[in-house]
Scaffold this motif. Structure first.
Motif, PDB file in Angstrom:
ATOM      1  N   THR A 551      -5.475 -35.174  31.643  1.00  0.00           N
ATOM      2  CA  THR A 551      -5.313 -35.266  30.190  1.00  0.00           C
ATOM      3  C   THR A 551      -4.206 -34.310  29.748  1.00  0.00           C
ATOM      4  O   THR A 551      -4.134 -33.172  30.207  1.00  0.00           O
ATOM      5  CB  THR A 551      -6.615 -34.892  29.461  1.00  0.00           C
ATOM      6  OG1 THR A 551      -7.661 -35.776  29.864  1.00  0.00           O
ATOM      7  CG2 THR A 551      -6.435 -34.987  27.952  1.00  0.00           C
ATOM      8  N   VAL A 552      -3.358 -34.795  28.864  1.00  0.00           N
ATOM      9  CA  VAL A 552      -2.366 -33.955  28.194  1.00  0.00           C
ATOM     10  C   VAL A 552      -2.621 -34.081  26.694  1.00  0.00           C
ATOM     11  O   VAL A 552      -2.585 -35.190  26.149  1.00  0.00           O
ATOM     12  CB  VAL A 552      -0.932 -34.392  28.520  1.00  0.00           C
ATOM     13  CG1 VAL A 552       0.059 -33.487  27.795  1.00  0.00           C
ATOM     14  CG2 VAL A 552      -0.677 -34.362  30.020  1.00  0.00           C
ATOM     15  N   ALA A 553      -2.919 -32.975  26.046  1.00  0.00           N
ATOM     16  CA  ALA A 553      -3.217 -32.984  24.611  1.00  0.00           C
ATOM     17  C   ALA A 553      -2.193 -32.136  23.865  1.00  0.00           C
ATOM     18  O   ALA A 553      -1.734 -31.100  24.376  1.00  0.00           O
ATOM     19  CB  ALA A 553      -4.626 -32.451  24.358  1.00  0.00           C
ATOM     20  N   TYR A 554      -1.859 -32.570  22.678  1.00  0.00           N
ATOM     21  CA  TYR A 554      -0.893 -31.866  21.843  1.00  0.00           C
ATOM     22  C   TYR A 554      -1.473 -31.713  20.446  1.00  0.00           C
ATOM     23  O   TYR A 554      -1.956 -32.679  19.857  1.00  0.00           O
ATOM     24  CB  TYR A 554       0.426 -32.645  21.769  1.00  0.00           C
ATOM     25  CG  TYR A 554       1.480 -32.007  20.891  1.00  0.00           C
ATOM     26  CD1 TYR A 554       2.369 -31.074  21.420  1.00  0.00           C
ATOM     27  CD2 TYR A 554       1.593 -32.328  19.542  1.00  0.00           C
ATOM     28  CE1 TYR A 554       3.346 -30.486  20.628  1.00  0.00           C
ATOM     29  CE2 TYR A 554       2.565 -31.745  18.741  1.00  0.00           C
ATOM     30  CZ  TYR A 554       3.437 -30.823  19.283  1.00  0.00           C
ATOM     31  OH  TYR A 554       4.393 -30.233  18.494  1.00  0.00           O
ATOM     32  N   ARG A 555      -1.441 -30.505  19.937  1.00  0.00           N
ATOM     33  CA  ARG A 555      -1.865 -30.268  18.554  1.00  0.00           C
ATOM     34  C   ARG A 555      -0.950 -29.229  17.938  1.00  0.00           C
ATOM     35  O   ARG A 555      -0.775 -28.138  18.486  1.00  0.00           O
ATOM     36  CB  ARG A 555      -3.317 -29.806  18.470  1.00  0.00           C
ATOM     37  CG  ARG A 555      -3.749 -29.551  17.028  1.00  0.00           C
ATOM     38  CD  ARG A 555      -5.233 -29.288  16.902  1.00  0.00           C
ATOM     39  NE  ARG A 555      -5.611 -28.993  15.541  1.00  0.00           N
ATOM     40  CZ  ARG A 555      -5.818 -29.885  14.583  1.00  0.00           C
ATOM     41  NH1 ARG A 555      -5.678 -31.166  14.857  1.00  0.00           N
ATOM     42  NH2 ARG A 555      -6.151 -29.533  13.360  1.00  0.00           N
ATOM     43  N   ARG A 556      -0.378 -29.574  16.817  1.00  0.00           N
ATOM     44  CA  ARG A 556       0.509 -28.657  16.100  1.00  0.00           C
ATOM     45  C   ARG A 556       0.139 -28.687  14.629  1.00  0.00           C
ATOM     46  O   ARG A 556       0.094 -29.761  14.013  1.00  0.00           O
ATOM     47  CB  ARG A 556       1.966 -29.072  16.287  1.00  0.00           C
ATOM     48  CG  ARG A 556       2.967 -28.107  15.667  1.00  0.00           C
ATOM     49  CD  ARG A 556       3.044 -26.797  16.437  1.00  0.00           C
ATOM     50  NE  ARG A 556       3.926 -25.838  15.770  1.00  0.00           N
ATOM     51  CZ  ARG A 556       5.244 -25.769  15.960  1.00  0.00           C
ATOM     52  NH1 ARG A 556       5.827 -26.630  16.786  1.00  0.00           N
ATOM     53  NH2 ARG A 556       5.959 -24.850  15.351  1.00  0.00           N
TER      54      ARG A 556
END
Length: 694
Positions: A551-556
């Motif tokens: 899994t690759v997750a991105y949150r900004r």
């Protein structure tokens, strides 16, 4: 394509009994080692209370007292800027949730011999969740004199009268050890690099209030360059305090006056008799600059209160050099390197000593649903737990309960190191409820509510009994590696609550049997990106298999603009002979909204989701747009007939719009499944950051 039927054969009882017996022997061998780990330091250190280290401590004490009466150094004024964050954390799942941010600007003053004053001239804040927290004034100000001879925090409500490690006669209370000689880098300061000695400090009696940590002394003068420390449990006046960690940096201004430069303080609280949900953390960080040595100070400055504040309109309109969330958007809420160093040093110095201010024995409630839940495999389940932490590094957790309609009990025991420490751990489960498919369709609490009100169970339950031994390695605060091996027994669930007509959807059966499996998992973070990957290799009822997922997750978050970007990409595959409880399920809420719930299954899967959100009436209302795409497939072994599932037959997509209410805690989504079989779906849920607590 052939069809696969569910329900495997059962191996002989002698084999199962032998496997279970071997596993229980592991428990006996490892129990003492896990609960009472060795206190040996990781590397060779000097002797405690050597003549050399006591000489260094005496030199630091003499310089400290001489500075206070230096006739050429009468006063100073300076400026300070800082942030204070209030957030919730769950160390076991590394989940941190911001509640409130404060930004401050201070004027600070000092006059010989030890008079201090501070004035708050700028202050603004923002709440991310509802709170009524009121800070002690020293959480919003800086430490000007290394605490004096007695360390006091929270106006005495948190820590009262802890002897400073270089106070007069400190040798009566502390042991000292010369640990290292190193260079400290002070980015942005007048002296970018300093050669120092690290002197470790521990109380002679851990049952008394005391300092635990290190003091860094300049090699040439003995000046205190840095203090990094925590406290013994007896130091804490507030019974809710888990720990306080403090890092203070000093620099030489005008080449000779050692004054505050950078400070960081973290306080963590929990309920004193109940380990429940999460702890609350206050973390403050200040930087001090712009020193004016021997300035002309206002008449009467030192006759009033020690801390004062400018009028409210002036504080709120102060022209800050940084945005309220600029640093947070870049650094996040992970512990800083300084705080991580304090934790590591304290464990090394304290050995087996217990350092938390909380009781080492407490009631244990890992989540709301561990106390009560309702589902079609158990009916009404009621549970409780106990937690025992004999040392700072180790802990034992017991939890379990009884499912009334099922008529059976379940239990879990965990023995291991603190979540923030590397080391081995042991986990035993007896008839524990598990969920098929990978990504859950709802929090456990929401699943209970939907089951009681609408006879809708979003889980696909089965039961697991097993034992797992694993070792965890932590690399900084953002990388974790785990290697484990387990024996497990898998059993299908049955619907124990539906009547002959209507009720819940059918329970999906799984292959019944015993197996052994090895697991390797890596988690890491790079800025707003989080990466994780897991590999399993094992055998189940005589068949060998392997699985892999990532899994690759991105949150900004651009908090000052109320704008967020959130998304993930994940995939997985399993080999032939893999037991079907490790297959993947997609469709419906939180995977592919608008497609039938968990209709798409397979031994390989890929799923991607992205959303953008914007506050409209902060904090009461936000809106977001989202999209998702996913695919499943299956090899020659086929899918279980009783599952009533199929592959996705290509990529399936969904789009939708959602609303967030009350700090985005509650969510309402309208999703449309595109293509064949897609429809509109309405999903009411709690934000997923709260799911581990529910």
């Amino acid at each position: 394509m052939s069809e696969r039927s569910s329900g495997g054969t059962v191996t002989g009882s002698m084999t199962s009994t032998a496997s279970l017996g071997t596993s229980l022997q592991l428990v006996t061998v490892l129990l003492v080692g896990l609960l009472f780990p060795s206190s040996a330091p990781a590397q060779a250190r000097g002797e405690w209370n050597s003549a050399r280290v006591l000489e260094l401590v005496a030199q630091a004490r003499e310089l400290r007292s001489r500075t206070a009466v230096d006739s050429a150094f009468r006063a100073y004024a300076a400026d300070a800027r800082g942030f204070v964050y209030f957030f919730l954390d769950r160390p076991d799942v590394e989940e941190r949730t911001l509640v409130k941010t404060d930004q401050l600007a201070l004027e600070i003053y000092w006059r010989a011999p030890r008079e201090t004053r501070q004035r708050i001239i700028g202050m603004r804040d923002r709440k991310e969740l509802p709170t009524t927290i009121q800070y002690h004034l020293d959480h919003l100000t800086v430490v000007q004199d290394d605490f004096g001879n007695l360390i006091r925090l929270g106006d005495g409500d948190e820590v009262e009268a802890v002897v400073h490690p270089v106070a007069p006669e400190a040798e009566r209370f502390y042991d000292f050890r010369l640990a290292d000689s190193l260079s400290l880098r002070m980015v942005g300061g007048p002296t970018p690099e300093l050669r120092v000695y690290e002197v470790q400090v521990r109380p002679r009696d851990f049952d008394l209030p005391g300092y635990v940590g290190s003091v860094y002394l300049q090699r040439s003068t003995g000046a205190i360059v840095r203090m990094s420390f925590t406290f013994t449990p007896a130091s804490y006046v507030d019974p809710n305090l888990d720990y306080i960690r403090i890092s203070l940096d000093n620099l030489a201004w005008d080449g000779k006056y050692w004054l505050p430069y950078r400070q960081e303080v973290e306080l963590r609280r929990e309920l004193p008799v109940l380990e429940f949900l999460a702890g609350s953390v206050i973390r403050g960080r200040f930087e001090i600059s712009g020193y004016r040595i021997n300035p002309r100070l206002p008449v009467g400055l030192f006759s009033g209160p020690r801390i004062t504040a400018a009028p409210k309109f002036q504080r709120e309109n102060f022209p800050f050099e940084e945005g309220l969330h600029d640093r947070l958007d870049v650094e996040g809420l992970d512990p800083s390197p300084e705080l991580e160093t304090i934790r590591r040093q304290a464990y090394e110095v304290a050995g087996r000593a217990y350092l938390s201010g909380l009781s080492p024995s407490r009631l244990y409630v890992p989540s709301v649903s561990s106390v009560y839940r309702y589902d079609r495999a158990e009916g009404s389940f009621v549970g409780a737990g106990l937690a025992f932490q004999p040392t700072t590094m180790s802990r034992l957790k017991l939890s379990g309960g009884y499912a009334f309609e099922r008529g059976k009990a379940s239990a879990t025991m965990e023995i291991g190191r603190h979540p923030a420490a590397s080391g081995p751990g042991l986990r035993l489960q007896w008839s524990s409820l598990e969920d098929l498919g990978g990504r859950p369709g709802a929090s456990a609490a929401m699943n209970t509510l939907s089951g009681l009100v609408a006879e809708e169970d979003y889980s696909d339950p089965y039961f697991r009994t097993g034992v797992e031994l694993a070792n965890r390695w932590l690399f900084g605060s953002d990388t974790r590696l785990e290697l484990g091996a387990a024996w497990e027994r898998i059993r299908s669930a049955t619907d124990v609550v539906s009547g002959p007509v209507g009720g819940f959807r059918p329970v999906r059966p799984v292959d019944r049997g015993d197996g052994a499996v090895a697991r390797l998992r890596l988690e890491t973070a790079t800025g707003p990106l989080r990466w994780s990957g897991t590999i399993h290799a094992g055998s189940f009822e005589g068949g060998e298999y392997a699985t892999a997922s990532a899994t690759v997750a991105y949150r900004r978050s651009f908090r000052d603009r109320g704008f967020t970007i959130d998304g993930f990409v994940e995939g997985g595959l399993v080999s032939e002979e893999t037991p079907i409880h490790r297959y993947f399920l997609l469709g419906g809420r939180h995977t592919l909204p608008g497609h039938p719930y968990r209709t798409f299954a397979g031994d390989r899967m890929a799923l991607a989701r992205a959303e953008i959100g914007q506050n409209m009436l902060a904090p009461w209302l936000s809106v977001r747009l989202f999209g998702a795409a996913g695919v499943t497939d299956i090899g020659d072994q086929g899918l279980p007939e009783a599952w009533l599932t199929r592959t996705s037959d290509g990529i399936r997509t969904s789009v939708g719009v959602g609303l967030g209410f009350g700090w985005d805690i509650m969510r309402l989504d309208w999703g449309r499944g595109l293509g064949d079989g897609g429809d509109w779906e309405v999903v009411f849920s709690v934000h997923q950051r709260f799911w581990p607590w529910l």
